[in-house]
Design a protein around this motif. Structure first.
Motif, short mmCIF file in Angstrom:
data_model
loop_
_atom_site.label_atom_id
_atom_site.label_comp_id
_atom_site.label_asym_id
_atom_site.label_seq_id
_atom_site.Cartn_x
_atom_site.Cartn_y
_atom_site.Cartn_z
N LEU A 63 43.72 22.94 23.18
CA LEU A 63 42.41 23.24 22.59
C LEU A 63 42.09 24.72 22.70
CD1 LEU A 63 39.85 22.32 21.22
CD2 LEU A 63 38.94 21.63 23.47
N LYS A 64 42.46 25.30 23.83
CA LYS A 64 42.22 26.75 24.03
C LYS A 64 42.92 27.56 22.94
CE LYS A 64 42.85 30.26 27.70
NZ LYS A 64 44.09 30.95 27.32
N GLU A 65 44.18 27.20 22.69
CA GLU A 65 44.93 27.92 21.66
C GLU A 65 44.38 27.66 20.26
OE1 GLU A 65 48.95 26.78 22.55
OE2 GLU A 65 48.96 28.00 24.39
N ALA A 66 43.91 26.42 20.04
CA ALA A 66 43.35 26.09 18.71
C ALA A 66 42.09 26.92 18.47
CB ALA A 66 43.02 24.59 18.64
N ILE A 67 41.27 27.10 19.51
CA ILE A 67 40.04 27.89 19.37
C ILE A 67 40.41 29.35 19.12
CG2 ILE A 67 38.06 28.84 20.65
CD1 ILE A 67 37.60 26.09 21.82
N GLU A 68 41.41 29.83 19.87
CA GLU A 68 41.83 31.23 19.68
C GLU A 68 42.30 31.46 18.25
OE1 GLU A 68 43.05 31.86 24.36
OE2 GLU A 68 44.63 31.77 22.85
N ALA A 69 43.09 30.53 17.75
CA ALA A 69 43.58 30.68 16.37
C ALA A 69 42.41 30.59 15.40
CB ALA A 69 44.62 29.61 16.07
N TYR A 70 41.50 29.65 15.67
CA TYR A 70 40.37 29.43 14.76
C TYR A 70 39.45 30.65 14.71
CZ TYR A 70 36.37 27.52 12.50
OH TYR A 70 35.35 27.34 11.61
N LEU A 71 39.17 31.22 15.86
CA LEU A 71 38.27 32.38 15.90
C LEU A 71 39.00 33.65 15.50
CD1 LEU A 71 36.12 32.06 19.16
CD2 LEU A 71 35.34 31.92 16.82
N GLY A 72 40.33 33.56 15.47
CA GLY A 72 41.08 34.77 15.11
C GLY A 72 41.17 35.72 16.29
N ILE A 73 40.94 35.20 17.52
CA ILE A 73 40.95 36.14 18.64
C ILE A 73 42.36 36.38 19.16
CG2 ILE A 73 38.58 35.80 19.33
CD1 ILE A 73 39.36 33.99 21.47
#
Ligand SMILES: NC(=O)c1ccc[n+]([C@@H]2O[C@H](COP(=O)([O-])OP(=O)(O)OC[C@H]3O[C@@H](n4cnc5c(N)ncnc54)[C@H](O)[C@@H]3O)[C@@H](O)[C@H]2O)c1
Ligand SMILES: NC(=O)c1ccc[n+]([C@@H]2O[C@H](COP(=O)([O-])OP(=O)(O)OC[C@H]3O[C@@H](n4cnc5c(N)ncnc54)[C@H](O)[C@@H]3O)[C@@H](O)[C@H]2O)c1
Lengths: 207, 207
Positions: free
Chosen positions: A66-76
Motif C-alpha cells: 500500500l505504501k508503494e501504491a500511494i507513492e506511485a499514485y501521488l507521484g512521490i
C-alpha cells in the motif's frame, strides 16, 4: 478533480505506513487507519481504492504494497526538483526540513536577492543571486519553485520563474498570485490555520 | 460544521480586504474577489453570506464593513493567547512571523527542553523550561498550544499541555496526535503541500 480533503489525508496514511514498515508490520487494516483519523473505515477504504490498490480478505492491506501504491499514485517516487526563493526565516526552516524529500521534493538551489546573503551557506547550499537562475535551469529540469519571499516581492519572483518555464509554484507569501493557465499554483497560508483555530475555539465557547 | 475548503478561503478574503482598506478603497464587488480565486462570483457571495454581512446593491460590499464582519465571524478580533513548544527552526520562524497576530493569535511564552536553549532569547522572548508551564498557565488564560517539536516528542508534549487545561493544539509534527473529545486539534502537514504538487505535476504530465 479530486477533492483536496482526500488528497490531504493521503500523505498522513503514507506517514503511518512508513512508521509501520519500520516496525516490520506486514499488514494493516482500514479499522487501524480509521483509529488515527476522524473518518470511518468506509472512508479509508474509499480513499485507498482511488489508488487502485486492493487489500487481502481477512488480512487487510500489505503495509509495503500500500505504501508503494500511494507513492506511485501521488507521484512521490518521481523526484521533483525544486528551487527556493527567499532564504529568510521560513525558507531556511524548509531548506533544512528532511520531510520534504520523503514527499518527492528535492530542493537543488536556493536564491536570495539580499547581497549580504548571496554566497553564504544555508543547509548544504550556497545562496545564489536570482541572476544565476538561467544557468541553473539550463543544467536541471526544475519542476517547482518554492516562494518564501516577502509579500511585496512574490508576484515579481513568480513572473521571473514562470517566464523561465517552471510549471509549479508553492507560495508561502500571504497573497494570491496570478499565474498563467498552464502553471500549477499552491498557496500555503499558515495564518489560515490560526484563523481556523480561533474560529473553532470561538464556536465551542471555550472563551 | 463548515467545510474546511470554505474556511480556508475566508482568511484570503480578509487579506485582500486589508490591502484594499490600506488603499482607502470604500467598496469591493464579488466579481473583483472572484478574479483572485478560482471560484465564481456566486461562490464568493455564498461564502460571504455565511458571515451574515450584506452588500449594497450597485456598490458591492463595504471594504471596512466586510473586513470587520469576517473578523467577528472568525473570532479573530478576540485575542487568543498561545504558547509554543519547540524553539527550533520552524518554531523560531513562527515566533518571528507578524502574520499570526493579524489572525488573532498572540504567542506569549516559548518553551524548549534543550538545556542549552533555556534562558536564551528568541524574538522578544526568553526560552522557558517546560517545568515553568504551570506558572504561565496560572497567570494567563492560554487558548492554544503550538507544537513544533520533533515527531518523537509531540504526543508527550500534547498530553502535558492538555492535562493543564489547554483546549486547542496546532500541531506541526508529522503524526496524528490523539487527544480527548474536548480538545480542538489542527494538524499542519507542510509536506502534504509538496505531495499535492507532485500529484498535480504528475497528472498534468509536465514530467
Ligand atoms: N516566518 C513564518 O513563520 C511565516 C509563516 C507564514 C508565512 N510566511 C510568509 O513567508 C514569507 C517569508 O517570511 P519570512 O518570515 O521567512 O521572511 P524573511 O524576511 O525572514 O525572509 C524573506 C527573504 O526573502 C528575500 N527576498 C526578498 N525579495 C526577494 C527577491 N525578489 N528575490 C529573492 N529573495 C528575496 C529576503 O532577502 C529575505 O532573505 C513572507 O511572505 C511571510 O509572510 C512566513
Ligand atoms: N522545518 C520545517 O520546515 C518543518 C516543516 C514541516 C514540519 N516540520 C516539523 O516541525 C517539527 C519541528 O521541526 P524543526 O525543523 O523546527 O526541528 P528542530 O529540531 O529544529 O526543532 C525542534 C525543537 O524542539 C525541541 N524539543 C524537543 N523535545 C521537546 C520537548 N519534549 N519539549 C519542548 N521542546 C522540545 C528541541 O530542543 C528543538 O529546539 C518537527 O516535527 C518537523 O517534522 C518542520
Amino acid at each position: 478533480n479530486l477533492p483536496e480533503q482526500y488528497l490531504k489525508r493521503i500523505p498522513f496514511y503514507h506517514q503511518i505506513l512508513s512508521e509501520l514498515a519500520l516496525k516490520n508490520e506486514a499488514y494493516v487494516s482500514s479499522r487501524y487507519l480509521a483509529g488515527f483519523f476522524n473518518v470511518d473505515e468506509t472512508q479509508i477504504r474509499k480513499d485507498i481504492s482511488l489508488t487502485g490498490y486492493k487489500g487481502k480478505p481477512k488480512y487487510g492491506y500489505s503495509v509495503q504494497g500500500l505504501k508503494e501504491a500511494i507513492e506511485a499514485y501521488l507521484g512521490i517516487n518521481y523526484h521533483n526538483t525544486a528551487v527556493l526563493f527567499g532564504a529568510g526565516k521560513l525558507g531556511t526552516a524548509l531548506i533544512e526540513y528532511e520531510g520534504l524529500a520523503d514527499y518527492g521534493l528535492e530542493i537543488i538551489a536556493v536564491f536570495d536577492n539580499n547581497p549580504v546573503k548571496i554566497g553564504s551557506p544555508v543547509g548544504h547550499f550556497n545562496i545564489l543571486s536570482p541572476s544565476a537562475l538561467p544557468r541553473v535551469i539550463r543544467s536541471f529540469d526544475i519542476g517547482i519553485a518554492i516562494l518564501t519571499v516577502p509579500k511585496t516581492a512574490a508576484q515579481e519572483v513568480c513572473d521571473q520563474v514562470t517566464a523561465m518555464g517552471i510549471k509549479a509554484i508553492w507560495n508561502f507569501a500571504p497573497l494570491q498570485l496570478s499565474v498563467g493557465m498552464d502553471v500549477i499554483l499552491r498557496n500555503e497560508n499558515l495564518a489560515a490555520g490560526a484563523a481556523l483555530l480561533s474560529y473553532y475555539l470561538k464556536k465551542s465557547n471555550h472563551r
